[in-house]
Design a protein around this motif. Structure first.
Motif, mmCIF file in Angstrom:
data_model
loop_
_atom_site.group_PDB
_atom_site.id
_atom_site.type_symbol
_atom_site.label_atom_id
_atom_site.label_comp_id
_atom_site.label_asym_id
_atom_site.label_seq_id
_atom_site.Cartn_x
_atom_site.Cartn_y
_atom_site.Cartn_z
ATOM 1 N N MET A 191 0.831 -1.200 0.000
ATOM 2 C CA MET A 191 0.000 0.000 0.000
ATOM 3 C C MET A 191 0.869 1.255 0.000
ATOM 4 N N PRO A 192 0.420 2.351 -0.611
ATOM 5 C CA PRO A 192 1.237 3.578 -0.650
ATOM 6 C C PRO A 192 1.416 4.177 0.735
ATOM 7 N N HIS A 193 2.601 4.753 0.978
ATOM 8 C CA HIS A 193 2.864 5.349 2.298
ATOM 9 C C HIS A 193 2.276 6.752 2.434
ATOM 10 N N GLN A 194 1.858 7.357 1.302
ATOM 11 C CA GLN A 194 1.238 8.682 1.294
ATOM 12 C C GLN A 194 2.128 9.748 1.963
ATOM 13 N N ASN A 195 3.437 9.522 1.864
ATOM 14 C CA ASN A 195 4.429 10.450 2.433
ATOM 15 C C ASN A 195 4.272 10.634 3.939
ATOM 16 N N PHE A 207 10.454 2.102 16.600
ATOM 17 C CA PHE A 207 10.388 1.359 15.345
ATOM 18 C C PHE A 207 9.885 2.371 14.322
ATOM 19 N N THR A 208 10.796 2.876 13.474
ATOM 20 C CA THR A 208 10.480 4.055 12.664
ATOM 21 C C THR A 208 10.527 3.749 11.176
ATOM 22 N N GLN A 209 9.385 3.890 10.527
ATOM 23 C CA GLN A 209 9.265 3.757 9.070
ATOM 24 C C GLN A 209 9.301 5.141 8.462
ATOM 25 N N ARG A 216 8.051 2.280 -1.337
ATOM 26 C CA ARG A 216 9.189 1.776 -0.590
ATOM 27 C C ARG A 216 9.393 2.662 0.640
ATOM 28 N N SER A 217 10.003 2.085 1.667
ATOM 29 C CA SER A 217 10.299 2.837 2.888
ATOM 30 C C SER A 217 11.604 2.339 3.481
ATOM 31 N N SER A 218 12.205 3.175 4.312
ATOM 32 C CA SER A 218 13.343 2.743 5.117
ATOM 33 C C SER A 218 12.846 2.489 6.537
ATOM 34 N N LEU A 251 0.801 -0.852 5.992
ATOM 35 C CA LEU A 251 1.245 -0.703 4.600
ATOM 36 C C LEU A 251 1.051 -1.987 3.807
ATOM 37 N N GLY A 252 0.251 -2.909 4.344
ATOM 38 C CA GLY A 252 -0.008 -4.161 3.649
ATOM 39 C C GLY A 252 1.197 -5.090 3.662
#
Length: 401
Positions: A191-195, A207-209, A216-218, A251-252
């Protein structure tokens, strides 16, 4: 023997950005460091105030395609404690911005800075390690492992926690450790992170996305050392499922990319941030856990402070280090204390500490003015009081009208 106005030791993000900024100010600069080591899988979130420096250096057009905007920052209590804090959401639009900042992968960022250093005529890049350094009232003499000798009016130590520059200047440090290890990785998601950047506060740490371009995310996952070791031992499929579950599947489906890295957490603050003809920036001066995207942003404020002080000085004086120390002390120590306090509050099992933390987050969630002040302070340290004053003046003026 070559002489420069400024010698910078250490070519990480902080040292490289300092070299470009000081070279652009008209100083003759030498940047000394060995060739880059293994790729750095981490990312860096640069806040809006820090991006001003990146833009002034003419780097933003090439960095922007690599970066993802942080339009919303969210804190979720991921504990199962009796006193759980409410979710707090910060929107950049509340302070008149499109984004609080941008998240940038370190490896291509560093590669870009290396190439950019070649374009500055007043900047010389020496690929070597520092063997010995002598600093006196007149100048610093740096002996390199390839046999070269360089002298400078000012030495800027950007050579990390075990800084040789700091040691040569006789500056001691206050250091401490945490029972924590940070696992760092990147992942794709369904799913999109929507910034939106989401920081789960867990009993073992944050726990930080943080968003990256595309879906994609870090991730920075702070755990107890044994748990971190177990996490690193998981297969790719098991690790992906563990990340998804810890994120509550917001985020699925998650797919971890590449190999996760780990870093034991500790804190450090130099007893002085400058002395005689030496100044310290980045992790040579200060280090603390990865909470609230404060690390490199604090380092960029080091650079901006040094540049501002130098702009009024045609000749670098012997007491420049002391002047820089006075300029940076309040900001660095305040940030270090704040991050340390927040991290320890996550680890504490004491009910009064948990109550204070929950009450603080509740206040941020329910009081727009307080939330606004915190956002301004996070973006531009020292601005919260000014924002409060302006808000009160507007309110008084409206009432009188």
């Amino acid at each position: 023997m070559d002489h420069f106005e400024i010698a910078i030791v250490g070519a990480g993000l902080a040292g490289s950005l300092a070299a470009l900024a000081l070279a652009d100010s008209g100083r003759s600069v030498v940047l000394i460091a060995p060739a880059p080591g293994r790729p750095d899988g981490r990312t860096t979130a640069l806040m809006d105030h820090s991006l001003d420096l990146v833009r002034r250096l003419g780097l933003w057009e090439r960095i922007e395609p690599l970066a993802a905007p942080l339009a919303t920052m969210r804190i979720i209590d991921g504990t199962d404690r009796l006193l759980r804090a409410p979710t707090v959401t910060f929107h950049a639009a509340e302070v008149g911005l499109d984004a609080f900042g941008y998240n940038i992968p370190n490896t291509p960022f560093l590669a870009l800075l290396e190439k950019e250093a070649e374009t500055r005529p007043s900047l010389v890049r020496i690929i070597a390690s520092l063997s010995q350094i002598e600093i006196d009232a007149k100048r610093a003499t740096l002996k390199l492992d390839d046999g070269r000798i360089v002298t400078a009016d000012l030495v800027l130590g950007a050579d990390g926690r075990k800084s040789a520059v700091r040691a040569a200047a006789g500056i001691d440090v206050h250091s401490w450790s945490y029972p924590q290890t940070a696992v760092v990785l990147n992942f794709a998601h369904q799913m999109p992170h929507q910034n939106i950047s989401t920081e789960f506060h867990t009993p073992d740490g944050p726990f930080t996305q943080v968003p990256l371009p595309g879906s994609r995310s870090s991730l920075v996952w702070v755990q107890k050392p044994d748990a971190a070791a177990a996490t690193l031992a998981l297969s790719a499929e098991e690790l992906s499922l563990a990340v998804e579950r810890r994120m509550q599947s917001i985020l699925g489906k998650v797919t971890v990319e590449g190999t996760a890295q780990s870093f034991p957490l500790s804190g450090m603050a130099a007893r002085a941030f400058g002395k005689q003809r030496t100044i310290l920036i980045g992790e040579a001066a200060h280090a603390f856990p990865p909470i609230g995207a404060q690390g490199l942003n604090l380092s960029l404020r080091d650079i901006m402070a040094a540049s501002a002080l130098l702009s009024d000085l045609p000749v670098i004086p012997a007491d420049f280090g002391a002047r820089y120390d006075r300029r940076r002390r309040t900001d660095v120590l305040t940030r270090t204390f704040s991050v340390d306090l927040l991290n320890r509050s996550l680890l504490s099992e004491l009910l009064p500490v948990q109550l204070l933390r929950a009450a603080g987050l509740q206040a941020l969630a329910s009081v727009p003015l307080l939330r606004n002040l915190m956002m301004h302070e996070g973006l531009n340290p020292g601005s919260a009081l000014q924002t409060l004053r302006s808000s009160l003046q507007e309110k008084i003026g409206w009432q009188r009208a």
